[in-house]
Design an enzyme around this catalytic site. Sequence first.
Site, short mmCIF file in Angstrom:
data_model
loop_
_atom_site.label_atom_id
_atom_site.label_comp_id
_atom_site.label_asym_id
_atom_site.label_seq_id
_atom_site.Cartn_x
_atom_site.Cartn_y
_atom_site.Cartn_z
N LYS A 18 0.74 -1.33 -0.02
CA LYS A 18 0.01 0.00 -0.01
C LYS A 18 0.78 1.32 -0.11
O LYS A 18 1.80 0.95 0.44
CB LYS A 18 -0.84 0.09 1.15
CG LYS A 18 -0.31 -0.27 2.49
CD LYS A 18 -1.24 -0.36 3.62
CE LYS A 18 -0.40 -0.29 5.19
NZ LYS A 18 -1.33 -1.03 6.14
N TYR B 121 14.16 31.29 7.33
CA TYR B 121 13.10 31.76 7.87
C TYR B 121 12.83 31.77 9.46
O TYR B 121 13.14 30.90 10.21
CB TYR B 121 11.97 30.97 7.38
CG TYR B 121 11.69 31.11 6.25
CD1 TYR B 121 11.31 32.35 5.43
CD2 TYR B 121 11.58 29.86 5.28
CE1 TYR B 121 11.08 32.10 3.86
CE2 TYR B 121 11.35 29.85 3.94
CZ TYR B 121 11.04 31.09 3.44
OH TYR B 121 10.92 31.26 1.78
N ARG C 257 1.11 -10.82 6.65
CA ARG C 257 0.95 -9.54 5.80
C ARG C 257 2.06 -8.71 6.06
O ARG C 257 2.27 -8.07 7.09
CB ARG C 257 -0.43 -8.77 6.37
CG ARG C 257 -1.60 -9.63 6.00
CD ARG C 257 -2.89 -8.78 6.02
NE ARG C 257 -2.92 -8.24 7.44
CZ ARG C 257 -3.60 -8.77 8.48
NH1 ARG C 257 -4.34 -9.86 8.36
NH2 ARG C 257 -3.72 -8.28 9.49
N CYS D 253 13.19 24.79 4.66
CA CYS D 253 12.19 25.70 3.93
C CYS D 253 11.71 24.52 3.00
O CYS D 253 11.53 23.33 3.07
CB CYS D 253 13.21 26.46 2.66
SG CYS D 253 14.19 27.68 3.69
N MET D 254 10.54 24.90 2.02
CA MET D 254 9.94 24.01 1.20
C MET D 254 10.77 23.15 0.26
O MET D 254 10.40 22.08 0.15
CB MET D 254 9.02 25.06 0.09
CG MET D 254 7.96 24.32 -0.61
SD MET D 254 6.94 24.98 -1.43
CE MET D 254 5.93 25.94 -0.24
N ASP D 255 11.85 23.79 -0.43
CA ASP D 255 12.73 23.01 -1.33
C ASP D 255 13.97 23.02 -0.89
O ASP D 255 15.04 22.38 -1.78
CB ASP D 255 12.57 23.74 -2.67
CG ASP D 255 11.25 24.03 -2.94
OD1 ASP D 255 10.31 23.23 -3.08
OD2 ASP D 255 10.83 25.27 -3.13
N ARG E 106 -11.21 -0.79 14.37
CA ARG E 106 -10.87 0.38 13.18
C ARG E 106 -11.90 -0.44 12.05
O ARG E 106 -12.94 0.21 11.96
CB ARG E 106 -9.57 -0.04 12.48
CG ARG E 106 -9.31 0.98 11.41
CD ARG E 106 -7.83 0.89 11.00
NE ARG E 106 -7.16 -0.26 10.55
CZ ARG E 106 -5.84 -0.48 9.92
NH1 ARG E 106 -5.19 0.57 10.26
NH2 ARG E 106 -5.52 -1.65 9.75
N HIS F 151 -6.58 -7.66 12.49
CA HIS F 151 -5.30 -6.82 12.70
C HIS F 151 -4.76 -6.40 14.14
O HIS F 151 -5.65 -6.00 14.80
CB HIS F 151 -5.48 -5.47 11.82
CG HIS F 151 -4.33 -4.72 11.59
ND1 HIS F 151 -3.28 -5.31 10.95
CD2 HIS F 151 -4.10 -3.31 11.74
CE1 HIS F 151 -2.25 -4.34 10.86
NE2 HIS F 151 -2.72 -3.05 11.34
C1 LIG Z 1 -0.45 -1.82 7.03
C2 LIG Z 1 -1.23 -3.24 7.35
C3 LIG Z 1 -0.28 -4.26 7.46
C4 LIG Z 1 1.35 -4.19 7.53
O1 LIG Z 1 1.66 -3.69 8.81
P1 LIG Z 1 3.27 -3.71 8.88
O2 LIG Z 1 3.37 -3.28 10.48
O3 LIG Z 1 3.69 -2.63 8.05
O4 LIG Z 1 3.68 -5.22 8.72
C5 LIG Z 1 -0.60 -5.41 7.58
N1 LIG Z 1 -2.27 -5.65 7.95
C6 LIG Z 1 -3.08 -4.52 7.68
C7 LIG Z 1 -4.53 -4.66 7.76
C8 LIG Z 1 -2.43 -3.25 7.54
O5 LIG Z 1 -3.14 -2.45 7.27
#
Ligand SMILES: *Cc1c(COP(=O)(O)O)cnc(C)c1O
Length: 387
Positions: free
Chosen positions: A38, A268, A224, A315-317, A134, A165
Site C-alpha cells: 500500500k 526563515y 501480511r 524551507c519548502m525546497d 478500526r 489486525h
Molecule cells: C498496513 C497493514 C499491514 C502491514 O503492517 P506492517 O506493520 O507494516 O507489517 C498488515 N495488515 C493490515 C490490515 C494493514 O493495514
Amino acid sequence: MDFLKRAWAEVDLDSIEYNLKEYRRLIGEKTEIMCVVKASCYGHFDNGVVPFLENEMDIRWFAVSNIHEAHRLRDMGIKGEILILGYTPPENAKWLTKLDIIQACTELSYAKALSENADGKVRIHAAIDTGMTRIGLHGETDKIYGELKEISKLENIALEGIFTHYAVADSLRDQDEEYTKAQTEKILAVADKCEAEGLHLEKVHFLNSAGGVYYYNERSSLARLGIILYGLYPDPAKALPFEPKPAMEFKAAVAQVKYIDNGTDVSYGRTYTANGKVKLATVTAGYADGYPRALSNKGYVLINGKKCPITGRICMDQFMCDVTEVEDVKAGDEAVLIGSQGDERITADDIGKMTGTIGYEIVCGISARVPRIISRHGEQTAVLEIE
Ligand SMILES: *Cc1c(COP(=O)(O)O)cnc(C)c1O
C-alpha cells in the site's frame, strides 16, 4: 542512470530480497507471505518493487489500501491475488470483479451493498475486529459467525477468508502481550466456529510484520509483511532476530557552500544564529520533498561521511546545514538525508524519533516529486519519475 540530481531516493531491491528471505526463514514455510504494498510500497514506488516481488521473488499475494492501487498493479501486469485492506464504495463493486480483486469486508450491511451492486461474485475476506477497533465484524463469536453465515449466502459474494489486525504486536509492555494473545484467540475462535459449522474459509490471517516475529502462529495462513520488507522496524525500541536492511536512501545535492560570520542569522524566522565563523552548506531538498520541517535545528545530514547539523528552518525546497567540520565540501556534493555514508548512518526510524513520529510516516512521506532510482545486483536499473 540519468536523472536530475537535485533530490532523489535510491531503492535497493537487493535489500528487499534480503529482508524477505530473512523473514521467510524466520516464520517458516507453513505461512505464505502477503506483501503489503500500500501507499506505493510505503513510498518505495510500487512500479519498481511489485513486479520484482512477483516475477523474481515468487510472491503470490499482495495487499493494497484502495482500488486505485489495485488497478495500478493490474495495469503493471500483476497476476497475483490482491487484497484491498481499506474501503471501496459499494457502487464500485463491478470494478472489483472486473479486476479480480479481493475486498476486505467491514460489516454485514457492506457485504449486502456490495452484493447488490455487483454483477458476478465479489471476492471478500471479512475483517474481524478483535481489538484494533478500526474495521470488521465485532461482538461475540456466535454473533460474528451468524453474520459470516449470512454474508456467505449473499448472491454476489464469495466469502473466501477472514482476517484481523493486531494493535500492539510490536509493543514492549506486558499488558500488550496479553492483548495480542487475546486478539489471536478471538479470531481463532471465530475460525473454529466456522469450521465446526461447515462454513469453509480458504484463508484465515492475522499476522502483520511484528506479529510474525513476536507471535508467530502457524494457523495464520498468510503473514501480511509490510514494514520489515522495506527494512524498517515495527518499533525500533524492540529488537528483531535479524537486522533488516533499509531499502531506501534519500539524497540531495549541495547547492552552495560559504562561510558566514559570527551573529549571522539563517533561514526563515531567524531561529539559528551563527556562534562564531561557520561554514554553511545549502542542500536542495525541503518539506515539499517530504523532508520534515520538524527537523529544523534538530536533524543532521551526512556529507563526506560526516554528520552536519541542520541550521535554522527547513524551507519548502532547500535547507542549510553546518559543514564547518567537513573538509573539501563543495557545490554538487551529495548529502545523505536518509541512509549511510562512510561510517555514519541515519535511518527513517531515527528521523521518526527526532520528529515525534515513526519511520513508516517518514518513508511514506517522501514526495512523489522525488524520483526513485531502482537498483538490483548493485546496479541502477530504472529511474521512476512522477507520472
Ligand atoms: C498496513 C497493514 C499491514 C502491514 O503492517 P506492517 O506493520 O507494516 O507489517 C498488515 N495488515 C493490515 C490490515 C494493514 O493495514
